[in-house]
Structures are given as C-alpha cells and as structure tokens.
Design a protein around this motif. Sequence first.
Motif, PDB file in Angstrom:
ATOM      1  N   VAL A  58       0.850  -1.202   0.000  1.00 15.92           N
ATOM      2  CA  VAL A  58       0.000   0.000   0.000  1.00 15.92           C
ATOM      3  C   VAL A  58       0.882   1.247   0.000  1.00 15.92           C
ATOM      4  N   ALA A  59       1.838   1.295   0.918  1.00 19.91           N
ATOM      5  CA  ALA A  59       2.705   2.468   1.039  1.00 19.91           C
ATOM      6  C   ALA A  59       3.548   2.692  -0.210  1.00 19.91           C
ATOM      7  N   ASP A  60       3.964   1.619  -0.857  1.00 20.29           N
ATOM      8  CA  ASP A  60       4.780   1.746  -2.066  1.00 20.29           C
ATOM      9  C   ASP A  60       3.986   2.303  -3.241  1.00 20.29           C
ATOM     10  N   GLN A  61       2.668   2.074  -3.257  1.00 18.02           N
ATOM     11  CA  GLN A  61       1.851   2.500  -4.383  1.00 18.02           C
ATOM     12  C   GLN A  61       1.190   3.863  -4.189  1.00 18.02           C
ATOM     13  N   ALA A  62       1.072   4.325  -2.948  1.00 17.56           N
ATOM     14  CA  ALA A  62       0.315   5.551  -2.661  1.00 17.56           C
ATOM     15  C   ALA A  62       1.243   6.685  -2.255  1.00 17.56           C
ATOM     16  N   ASP A  63       0.841   7.913  -2.561  1.00 15.09           N
ATOM     17  CA  ASP A  63       1.605   9.064  -2.081  1.00 15.09           C
ATOM     18  C   ASP A  63       1.051   9.597  -0.759  1.00 15.09           C
ATOM     19  N   THR A  64      -0.207   9.223  -0.447  1.00 14.33           N
ATOM     20  CA  THR A  64      -0.834   9.573   0.823  1.00 14.33           C
ATOM     21  C   THR A  64      -1.465   8.316   1.395  1.00 14.33           C
ATOM     22  N   HIS A  83      11.012   2.234   5.200  1.00 17.11           N
ATOM     23  CA  HIS A  83      11.786   2.168   3.960  1.00 17.11           C
ATOM     24  C   HIS A  83      10.907   2.124   2.720  1.00 17.11           C
ATOM     25  N   THR A  84       9.717   2.735   2.818  1.00 14.38           N
ATOM     26  CA  THR A  84       8.857   2.881   1.648  1.00 14.38           C
ATOM     27  C   THR A  84       9.627   3.594   0.540  1.00 14.38           C
ATOM     28  N   GLU A 103       6.803  10.096  14.440  1.00 16.26           N
ATOM     29  CA  GLU A 103       7.971  10.467  13.637  1.00 16.26           C
ATOM     30  C   GLU A 103       9.181   9.612  13.974  1.00 16.26           C
ATOM     31  N   GLN A 104       9.332   9.280  15.235  1.00 13.21           N
ATOM     32  CA  GLN A 104      10.450   8.410  15.620  1.00 13.21           C
ATOM     33  C   GLN A 104      10.299   7.037  14.962  1.00 13.21           C
ATOM     34  N   ALA A 105       9.086   6.516  14.942  1.00 14.92           N
ATOM     35  CA  ALA A 105       8.843   5.209  14.320  1.00 14.92           C
ATOM     36  C   ALA A 105       9.129   5.240  12.823  1.00 14.92           C
ATOM     37  N   LEU A 106       8.863   6.386  12.189  1.00 15.44           N
ATOM     38  CA  LEU A 106       9.087   6.535  10.750  1.00 15.44           C
ATOM     39  C   LEU A 106      10.500   7.007  10.401  1.00 15.44           C
ATOM     40  N   GLU A 107      11.315   7.218  11.435  1.00 12.97           N
ATOM     41  CA  GLU A 107      12.687   7.712  11.261  1.00 12.97           C
ATOM     42  C   GLU A 107      12.715   9.040  10.513  1.00 12.97           C
ATOM     43  N   ILE A 108      11.768   9.899  10.847  1.00  9.15           N
ATOM     44  CA  ILE A 108      11.745  11.257  10.297  1.00  9.15           C
ATOM     45  C   ILE A 108      12.752  12.096  11.085  1.00  9.15           C
ATOM     46  N   PRO A 109      13.586  12.933  10.450  1.00  7.98           N
ATOM     47  CA  PRO A 109      13.525  13.361   9.038  1.00  7.98           C
ATOM     48  C   PRO A 109      14.378  12.526   8.085  1.00  7.98           C
TER      49      PRO A 109
END
Length: 279
Positions: A58-64, A83-84, A103-109
């Motif tokens: 899903v994440a690989d195919q969508a921008d939102t 790592h999308t 954000e921490q879970a997504l490793e932002i930034p």
Amino acid sequence: MHLGLIGCGKMGQALIKGVLHAQLCAHEEITIHDRFAEPVNHLVSTLGLHAAGSNQAVADQADTVILAVKPSDIVSLLTQLTHTNTPTLFISIAAGIRISTLEQALEIPQSHHRIIRVMPNTPALIRKAASAYTIGSTATESDAASAERILGAVGLIERVPENLLDAVTALSGSGPAYIFAMIESMIAGAIDLGLNPSTARHLTLQTVIGAAEMVAETGESPAQLRENVTSPNGTTFAALQSMQANHFDETIRSAIEAAHSRSLELGKQSADEFPLQTD
C-alpha cells in the motif's frame, strides 16, 4: 493523489467513502489492506478498490496513506513502513499517539516521510464528522491542505496545536458517546412515563437534532437559548433544577476530563514503549 488505506474498519471505510463521494480520487487510485480479509473483500466488491498484498505494498503504491489502525498497533506498523520507496504523507487517526512517537517510528527526518495526526469521530460514517488535526515537523502546508480535503469530505475539520489534540479527543472524539447516552436516557425516561418506544425515540431524536440546529443556525449561545425556553417555576425550570441537584454539569465535565486523561495516558504509554533516541 493516489490514496492508500491501511486498516479497513468502520472509520477507514467512512473516510474512503467520503473521498469517493467528494470525487477526490477515482476508485482505481485507492489501494487498501487489512490483516482481516473480510473488510477488504467488502470494499473491493462494493467500491471496486484495489487490494494490496501487504501494508508495505500500500505504502509503495500511494503518495498519501491513511493509517486507520488501533493505537496499540500504530508504532509497530510505522516501523515496517520506514523504507517505503518514495516520500509519503502518512495520516494517523490513532487516538493519543503523539507526533514525536510517530515520527520516531518513521525515522523522520532521515526517511523524508511526513506525518499528520488526526482525531475524527464516528459521525464520519454519515459525513457529519467533527475532526481536528495537527501536522508533523516535516509536513508542509500542501500536506495540511490534503488532510483538510480528505477529512472535510466527511464533515467539519479544524487545525489545532498538538497540545490541544487530546482535548479534542475528549470532546468530539469521544463526544458522540455522551450524546448517545443522553438520548438513551431520554428515551427510557419517556417510556417510563407511558410513551411507546417508537414515539419516545422519534420525539427524542427530533428534539436533539432541533436543539443542536438552533444553536448552529441562530448564533445564540446555548445558555441564552436555555434561558429563552425556561419559564420561572415551569416544567423546564423543574427539570433543570433536578439536573443541577444531580450535578449534571459536573458529570459532563468530569466525563470529558476522564477521556482527556486517558488520551494523555495512551500517548505516554506509547512514548515509553518507543522512547525518543538522543545523541
């Protein structure tokens, strides 16, 4: 916009149906996944959406991507999506889970993803939601506009600072249940006085709808409207006196405070389980 949905429960379904009703996306531009096959199959068969084989797909195919999973599942989900392939806007509806934790879970930034935290409520099912949102540290005004379009498709949407989002959770997020409880009690009280259940239900619902619309349409305060219908020593006066004696105001405020405390608790628990890393 190519939209993704992870978590196809009632709220996720409501948001997708609102998006389609507002024509923000075509059916073929929406990709969905859930660990349970039944809700996915329902959306595929009734709305013609595309089912992906995994959350990552899903994440690989969508921008939102709308994340409509339980608060207890959100952190582990986001760590899987770090790592999308391309930078993605993730919209979380998980109650109480803070932007810093997400954000921490997504490793932002480092990951270049963006996060928006949203608190909708169940009237989204009939496009009458009262929702609020706050944006993450890397989210843009364009991202905010996207969230407003998506949430606006199912009702009212307000932007608030994150430190007030737990208050929103306590008010509008949990609020429908307070109104349902009042409606339930009003119907029961009418039946106690001899009205049949059907009549009691119809009159109660129209009374609640009419009162809310009066507040919305007249512009007068609830206090003023209450005074307008309260004659000295009349029936409404007697009812309000009874409510005051039974601490109605304190009960409602206490309920909102309890919901607020629980929302803060959920956020703290999640932050403790996934602490911020420091240099």
